[in-house]
Design a protein around this motif. Sequence first.
Motif, PDB file in Angstrom:
ATOM      1  N   THR A   1       0.473  -0.586  -0.125  1.00 53.27           N
ATOM      2  CA  THR A   1      -0.071  -0.212   0.685  1.00 53.27           C
ATOM      3  C   THR A   1       1.057   1.210  -0.082  1.00 53.27           C
ATOM      4  O   THR A   1       0.807   2.321  -1.006  1.00 53.27           O
ATOM      5  CB  THR A   1      -1.114  -0.531   1.015  1.00 53.27           C
ATOM      6  N   LEU A   2       1.825   0.928   0.641  1.00 53.07           N
ATOM      7  CA  LEU A   2       2.854   2.895   0.996  1.00 53.07           C
ATOM      8  C   LEU A   2       3.596   2.837  -0.267  1.00 53.07           C
ATOM      9  O   LEU A   2       4.145   3.366  -0.093  1.00 53.07           O
ATOM     10  CB  LEU A   2       3.506   2.387   2.018  1.00 53.07           C
ATOM     11  N   ASP A   3       4.016   1.866  -1.050  1.00 53.56           N
ATOM     12  CA  ASP A   3       4.132   2.040  -2.334  1.00 53.56           C
ATOM     13  C   ASP A   3       3.897   3.034  -3.156  1.00 53.56           C
ATOM     14  O   ASP A   3       4.745   3.921  -3.945  1.00 53.56           O
ATOM     15  CB  ASP A   3       4.757   0.464  -3.511  1.00 53.56           C
ATOM     16  N   ASN A   4       2.869   2.478  -3.697  1.00 52.74           N
ATOM     17  CA  ASN A   4       1.967   4.322  -3.919  1.00 52.74           C
ATOM     18  C   ASN A   4       1.757   5.548  -2.748  1.00 52.74           C
ATOM     19  O   ASN A   4       1.420   5.162  -1.646  1.00 52.74           O
ATOM     20  CB  ASN A   4       0.560   3.552  -4.603  1.00 52.74           C
ATOM     21  N   THR A   5       2.521   6.157  -3.630  1.00 50.00           N
ATOM     22  CA  THR A   5       2.162   7.674  -2.505  1.00 50.00           C
ATOM     23  C   THR A   5       0.352   7.893  -3.005  1.00 50.00           C
ATOM     24  O   THR A   5       0.266   9.141  -1.990  1.00 50.00           O
ATOM     25  CB  THR A   5       2.896   8.599  -2.531  1.00 50.00           C
ATOM     26  N   GLU A   6      -0.274   7.518  -3.392  1.00 48.77           N
ATOM     27  CA  GLU A   6      -0.910   7.838  -3.716  1.00 48.77           C
ATOM     28  C   GLU A   6      -2.960   7.461  -3.210  1.00 48.77           C
ATOM     29  O   GLU A   6      -2.536   6.150  -2.580  1.00 48.77           O
ATOM     30  CB  GLU A   6      -2.154   7.658  -5.501  1.00 48.77           C
ATOM     31  N   ASN A   7      -3.354   8.242  -2.918  1.00 47.46           N
ATOM     32  CA  ASN A   7      -4.607   7.470  -1.956  1.00 47.46           C
ATOM     33  C   ASN A   7      -5.633   6.724  -2.706  1.00 47.46           C
ATOM     34  O   ASN A   7      -6.202   7.847  -3.976  1.00 47.46           O
ATOM     35  CB  ASN A   7      -5.154   8.397  -0.832  1.00 47.46           C
ATOM     36  N   PRO A   8      -5.645   5.688  -2.812  1.00 45.23           N
ATOM     37  CA  PRO A   8      -6.207   5.071  -3.706  1.00 45.23           C
ATOM     38  C   PRO A   8      -7.985   5.341  -3.305  1.00 45.23           C
ATOM     39  O   PRO A   8      -8.087   4.881  -4.097  1.00 45.23           O
ATOM     40  CB  PRO A   8      -6.300   3.267  -3.119  1.00 45.23           C
ATOM     41  N   GLU A   9      -8.162   5.781  -2.436  1.00 43.96           N
ATOM     42  CA  GLU A   9      -9.743   6.279  -2.028  1.00 43.96           C
ATOM     43  C   GLU A   9     -10.305   7.707  -3.127  1.00 43.96           C
ATOM     44  O   GLU A   9     -11.207   7.795  -3.758  1.00 43.96           O
ATOM     45  CB  GLU A   9      -9.691   6.872  -1.082  1.00 43.96           C
TER      46      GLU A   9
END
Length: 591
Positions: A3-11
């Motif tokens: 989850t934290l690999d991606n700095t974008e909030n998936p929501e």
Amino acid sequence: MNTLDNTENPENGKPYSEAELRQTLLEYQAILDNASVGIVFTRDRKILRCNDRFSELFGWPKDHLVGMPTIIVYPSAEAFDEMGRIAIPVLSRGERLDTEVLLKRRDGSTFWGRLRGKAIDPADVHNGTIFILEDITEHRMAQERLLYMAHYDALTGLPNRTLLQDRIKQALSHAQRDQSQVVVMFIDLDYFKHVNDSLGHQVGDRLLQTVAIRLQKCLREGDSLARLGGDEFVLSLPVQNGSDDAALVAKKVLDTLDQAFIADGHELHMSASIGISLYPNDGTDAESLMRAADTAMYDAKEKGRNNYQFFTPALNTTAQRHLTVANRLRQALAHDEFALYYQPQVDMESGTILSAEALLRCLQPGDKAPISFGAFITIAEKTGLILPIGDWVLRQACLQLKQWRDLGYADLRIAVNLSPRQFHQPHLLATIEQILGETGLPANALDLEITESVLLQRSEDNLDTLQQLNDMGLQLSIDDFGTGYSSLAYLQRFPVHALKIDQTFVRGINQNLNDTALVTAIIAMAQSLHLEVLAEGVETEQQASFLMSHGCRAAQGFYYGEAVPAKTFTRLLRRQTAHMPGVQDSNVRRK
Ligand SMILES: Nc1nc2c(ncn2[C@@H]2O[C@@H]3COP(=O)(O)O[C@H]4[C@@H](O)[C@H](n5cnc6c(=O)[nH]c(N)nc65)O[C@@H]4COP(=O)(O)O[C@H]3[C@H]2O)c(=O)[nH]1
């Protein structure tokens, strides 16, 4: 993907704000702190972070653990190194580690943990590892207990059959290499059941434990002792001088058991029957050697107990027959394939049928004649099958007598054979009482026939049993009289009512001087003791006349009638006159 690999909030697809990151971290911390498993992050074998459960498992405060080398949780430097050797290669390949390990708490005590680990970032294994730890001590203990129970006997702590077989296999492979021999010894305690029945299982258990300790003292290094259950023990020993060594050990075992046992305040005397087999002569694997030793043990029992016997191939044929007969008897019991035949016991002067002796037959399929129980009795005794069979006979015979009495043969009595094992069973009196109660017969209608050999074993106990049977009002006869060693003085001790002269002597009347003299002496002796006397196996008129002229009043034998099914016996009762030699009228007394 992490989850934290991606700095974008998936929501919302936007980069995480600082507040969102803080919120996410708080959520993760809450998960960590509430987890029921220990969780720890490490890097270069040092603790970076851990949760409450992890610190609780080790008894260290969390802040003490942080920054510490992980060696702190291992019981020794060797254990720490060993874990490194197992875990580092797995984790550095980015694979999951899953192992069980002994760990140390702050107070020095240890516990078993299940440790699962994975690199935090599989793309960069040097970034550190996350471990999840569970205390599995109870699970391990349960597992160890199960393993123990699968291999050891709970009562004595000795190996059980499974472990013994492994040990024999090992001993055999050594012996094969060294061209040496292995002895397998089957040890069965004599009359152990009697201890259990008369003094209770607790005393029986104590006795078995003491026996186990004594037997262990007969062992040398490399020998194995096991308990197979009940009162059966097996010894396996590598030997150089085959049967000589085996005989020495067997004597030692008999000697050690010969000394009195004290169990729960009771002084007991034990002996054993020992069967011995030898590798390679009697078998080349554990099973066949144990089977051969077991067979030899039965031979020892048959030869009078308290001795040892070696296996011989001839015993196999006997054992095979025993097995077939035992199976046949079990089948007959289960499928109602027994029948009682009845042989008249008559008053020689008048020809009156006084009594019917119930004789057991095993029915055969088709038209084949039923088989006499005489051929099976030893095996029925040995296997204990005589007890249910004997109960069946007693009940069946009493029911039949009741029918005859109801038909009007009011004074007719019934004689039933009791084997030694039946006579010594603890429930004998209760069983008889119950059957008499069920059938409504008076006790003096039942005549129990026991052999002299029954009296010769354990005479004090016998006296008690006979006294109680006598007090109940039953009639007691000594069967096959003359074949044992009863002396006059001996007989006087027992409350018996009649002697049955064995048929071998009756057959010898006027043929063999010894037999003729013996028959005369038995009749005279019975008269002086005020005992009734009945001659068995009377086949001729000459025998009958001789017996009558010497004062014998009752007899049984082919001259008067063979054993016949109940229906035929009823006809015999009805038409006595026609069947009884020398009798003019029906002498059966009717109501
Ligand atoms: N040659 C010859 N034989 C005669 C003559 N008269 C009777 N017999 C046989 O001699 C046996 C007498 O029974 P036993 O001595 O009690 O010997 C009995 C008894 O010890 C045992 N037995 C039979 N039924 C039972 C039973 O229900 N319970 C027990 N415990 N033993 C039984 O088996 C033994 C053999 O029984 P059976 O084969 O029925 O054999 C019977 C009977 O058929 C005769 O004139 N000549």
